[in-house]
Design a protein around this motif. Structure first.
Motif, PDB file in Angstrom:
ATOM      1  N   ARG A  63       8.707  -5.347   3.494  1.00  0.00           N
ATOM      2  CA  ARG A  63       7.645  -5.179   2.266  1.00  0.00           C
ATOM      3  C   ARG A  63       6.615  -4.885   2.763  1.00  0.00           C
ATOM      4  O   ARG A  63       5.505  -4.081   2.297  1.00  0.00           O
ATOM      5  CB  ARG A  63       7.762  -6.209   1.310  1.00  0.00           C
ATOM      6  N   GLU A 112       3.879  -1.905   2.485  1.00  0.00           N
ATOM      7  CA  GLU A 112       2.427  -2.053   1.651  1.00  0.00           C
ATOM      8  C   GLU A 112       1.112  -1.713   2.394  1.00  0.00           C
ATOM      9  O   GLU A 112       0.307  -1.214   1.934  1.00  0.00           O
ATOM     10  CB  GLU A 112       2.284  -3.471   1.183  1.00  0.00           C
ATOM     11  N   GLY A 165       3.877   1.080  -0.838  1.00  0.00           N
ATOM     12  CA  GLY A 165       4.672   0.204  -1.407  1.00  0.00           C
ATOM     13  C   GLY A 165       5.044   0.844  -2.956  1.00  0.00           C
ATOM     14  O   GLY A 165       5.973   0.497  -3.510  1.00  0.00           O
ATOM     15  N   ASP A 166       4.006   1.671  -3.473  1.00  0.00           N
ATOM     16  CA  ASP A 166       4.446   2.267  -4.630  1.00  0.00           C
ATOM     17  C   ASP A 166       5.496   3.539  -4.746  1.00  0.00           C
ATOM     18  O   ASP A 166       5.898   4.118  -5.635  1.00  0.00           O
ATOM     19  CB  ASP A 166       3.254   2.704  -5.415  1.00  0.00           C
TER      20      ASP A 166
END
Length: 457
Positions: free
Chosen positions: A66, A70, A75-76
Motif C-alpha cells: 500500500r 501511495e 492509491g486512488d
C-alpha cells in the motif's frame, strides 16, 4: 556506472529501486521483459485484442504494498471492498462484512448468520480461529492438512471456509501449505482488525498500474533497461561488480538480484556457488500454478463485483468490467480464477472453457441467455512458490556472503508467503541492507484494533 544495479523489474526490484533512488542513489534496473511488474503484469492478447492479466489483489494488512502505491500516486487507483460474498450452487449467498463490534468480533454477526455453514461447522471454525487469536505459529513445520485434522474441522467447514481462503491466499493444497502462513492470513486479515481484511483490486491493468511505480522511480533518477537479458554469472572486478549484457557491460558497487528462485543460479558468481548453500536450498522450492479464464459476454451476468464460488473448480469470479466501471451496455468481462491449478495445466482450452461456463451458469443463470463474444485462458505455471512445511529454513536473507551482492524476491526471508506484499517487503529489506540499515524502508504492520490491542502478542 551506477551506485546500485537491480536485476529484475518485478515488485521486489521496483520497491528496491524506488527506496534507494529516493535517497539519492543512482540506480539502474534491468529486465528481460518489455514491461515492469514481473508476475504482476498485463498484456494485449494477440488474437483477442484485449488487455488481460492474472488477477492480483491486495489486502488492508499489506502495509508495504500500500505504501509503494501511495508513494507512486496510485492509491486512488485501487478499489476497496469491505464485503466478501460466498455463493453456493443452490442459490444461497453469504456476505461476510464488519459490524460495529470491536475486533476480533467485528465480523461475528455476519459469520453467525452465514448460511454456508451449519451450527456445528461454525463452532469448529471458531475453535480453530481461537488458535490464531494471539498470533500465529513461529514454527512452520505443521501442514494445514495436519492442523485441520488436529482441530477436528468438519468436511463442510473445510469446503466452505478454510479451503476458499487458504487455497486462494497460499495457492496450493493443504498438504503443501504451512499452518504458520495460514495462521498469518487469518490473524492479520480476519482477526486483528477490520481494516486488515479489506480487499483491494487495481482499477487498471497491472502493467499500466505498476508502470506508475516505475515512472516514480524514473523521476527520482532511476534508469530502466528493459528487453535486456543478463545471461552470464556476475563477475567481480576489484571492489565492483560487472554485469554483461548483449551489447554492453555495466559496473557497480552493489547488485540486487530480484528474480524468482529458479532464475538465480544462472546469475550467481562462482565464488558464491562454492561458499553458499543458496543453490542447494533453491532446490527445495516448488512452484504452484494459477489458471484464469477470461470471458466477454454481450450483457451483464451479475451485479456483483467479485465473489467466492463454492463447491466448484473455480475459486473466485472477478467482474472486471464492473470493477473498472465500464457502462452496463458494454456487457460483462469476467475473470474466473482457479488457484493451485496443477491438474488444469494439461487440460485443453476447450475442456476448461466448457466446464467453466457450465459451473458459472450454476451461480449466474443469466450466463445461459448471454452471448459469449470472446474467451481466453491464461495458465501461469509459476505463479507463486508454495509455502511448504519446513521451507523457512531454506529461504535466504537479503544479504549474501559476498560484499555488495543482495537478493530480493518474495521467496527470500520476508516473514510472508508468496504475495505481492512479500515481494515489496523483500525489495525494501534489500535496499535497507545496501544502506546498512536493514529495516529502514520497511513499513510497520497494521496495529491491532479493539480488544485485540490487549489480546495480541
Amino acid at each position: 556506472m551506477s551506485d546500485v544495479i537491480v536485476i529484475g523489474a518485478g515488485l521486489a526490484g521496483l520497491a528496491a529501486a524506488t527506496a534507494l533512488s529516493s535517497q539519492g542513489a543512482e540506480v539502474t534496473v534491468i529486465d528481460r521483459k518489455p514491461f515492469v511488474g514481473g508476475r504482476a503484469y498485463s498484456y494485449e492478447h494477440p488474437s483477442l485484442h484485449e488487455i488481460v492479466d492474472c488477477q492480483h489483489v491486495l489486502l488492508g494488512c499489506c502495509t508495504n504494498l500500500r505504501a509503494l502505491c501511495e508513494d507512486a500516486g496510485i492509491g486512488d487507483k485501487i478499489r476497496w471492498y469491505d464485503e466478501l460474498t460466498f455463493l453456493e450452487t443452490n442459490g444461497s449467498s453469504t456476505s461476510i462484512h464488519p459490524s460495529g463490534l470491536p475486533s476480533p468480533f467485528h465480523a461475528s454477526p455476519a459469520f453467525l448468520r452465514a448460511s454456508m455453514l451449519g451450527l456445528a461447522d461454525k463452532v469448529g471454525v471458531a475453535r480453530g480461529l481461537v488458535e490464531f487469536l494471539r498470533g500465529y505459529p513461529a514454527d512452520d513445520s505443521e501442514s494445514v492438512a495436519q492442523w485441520l485434522k488436529r482441530t477436528h474441522q468438519s468436511e463442510r467447514a473445510i469446503r466452505h471456509f478454510w479451503e476458499p481462503v487458504i487455497v486462494g491466499a497460499l495457492n496450493d493444497s493443504f498438504e503443501n501449505c504451512s499452518t504458520r502462513y495460514a495462521g498469518q492470513v487469518f490473524h492479520e486479515s480476519f482477526i486483528k482488525s477490520a481494516e486488515g481484511g479489506r480487499l483491494g483490486i487495481p482499477k487498471r491493468p497491472l502493467s499500466e498500474f505498476y508502470g506508475e511505480v516505475a515512472r516514480q522511480a524514473q523521476q527520482q533518477g532511476t534508469s530502466f533497461l528493459l528487453t535486456q537479458s543478463v545471461d552470464t554469472p556476475l563477475q567481480r572486478d576489484g571492489d565492483r561488480w560487472l554485469i554483461h549484457l548483449e551489447d554492453q557491460t555495466l559496473s557497480t558497487e552493489n547488485v540486487i538480484i530480484a528474480v524468482p528462485f529458479e532464475q538465480v543460479q544462472r546469475l550467481l558468481p562462482a565464488e558464491l556457488n562454492t561458499t553458499s548453500d543458496l543453490i542447494a536450498n533453491a532446490g527445495q522450492f516448488r512452484n504452484a500454478p494459477i489458471t484464469t479464464v477470461h470471458l466477454w459476454f454481450d450483457r451483464e451476468i451479475t451485479e456483483l463485483d467479485h465473489a467466492v464460488l463454492l463447491d466448484t473448480g473455480i475459486q473466485w469470479i472477478f467482474h472486471k468490467s464492473r470493477i473498472r466501471r465500464w457502462p452496463a451496455s458494454a456487457g460483462s468481462y469476467v475473470e474466473l480464477v482457479i488457484s493451485a491449478s496443477h491438474p488444469h495445466l494439461k487440460r485443453s482450452r476447450e475442456d476448461l472453457l466448457s466446464s467453466s461456463l457450465e459451473e458459472l451458469a450454476m451461480f449466474f443463470p443469466a450466463v445461459k441467455k448471454a452471448e459469449l463474444r470472446k474467451s481466453g485462458i491464461l495458465k501461469e505455471a509459476r505463479a507463486t512458490f508454495s509455502v511448504m512445511p519446513g521451507l523457512d529454513k531454506f529461504r535466504p536473507s537479503q544479504k549474501t556472503d559476498l560484499p555488495g551482492l543482495y537478493l530480493a524476491g518474495d521467496w527470500t526471508q520476508t516473514g510472508w508467503p508468496s504475495t505481492m506484499e512479500g515481494a515489496v517487503r523483500s525489495g525494501f529489506l534489500a535496499a535497507g541492507e545496501v544502506m546498512d540499515s536493514p529495516r529502514r524502508f520497511l513499513r510497520s504492520d497494521l496495529p491491532p484494533q479493539g480488544l485485540m490491542r490487549w489480546l495480541s502478542k
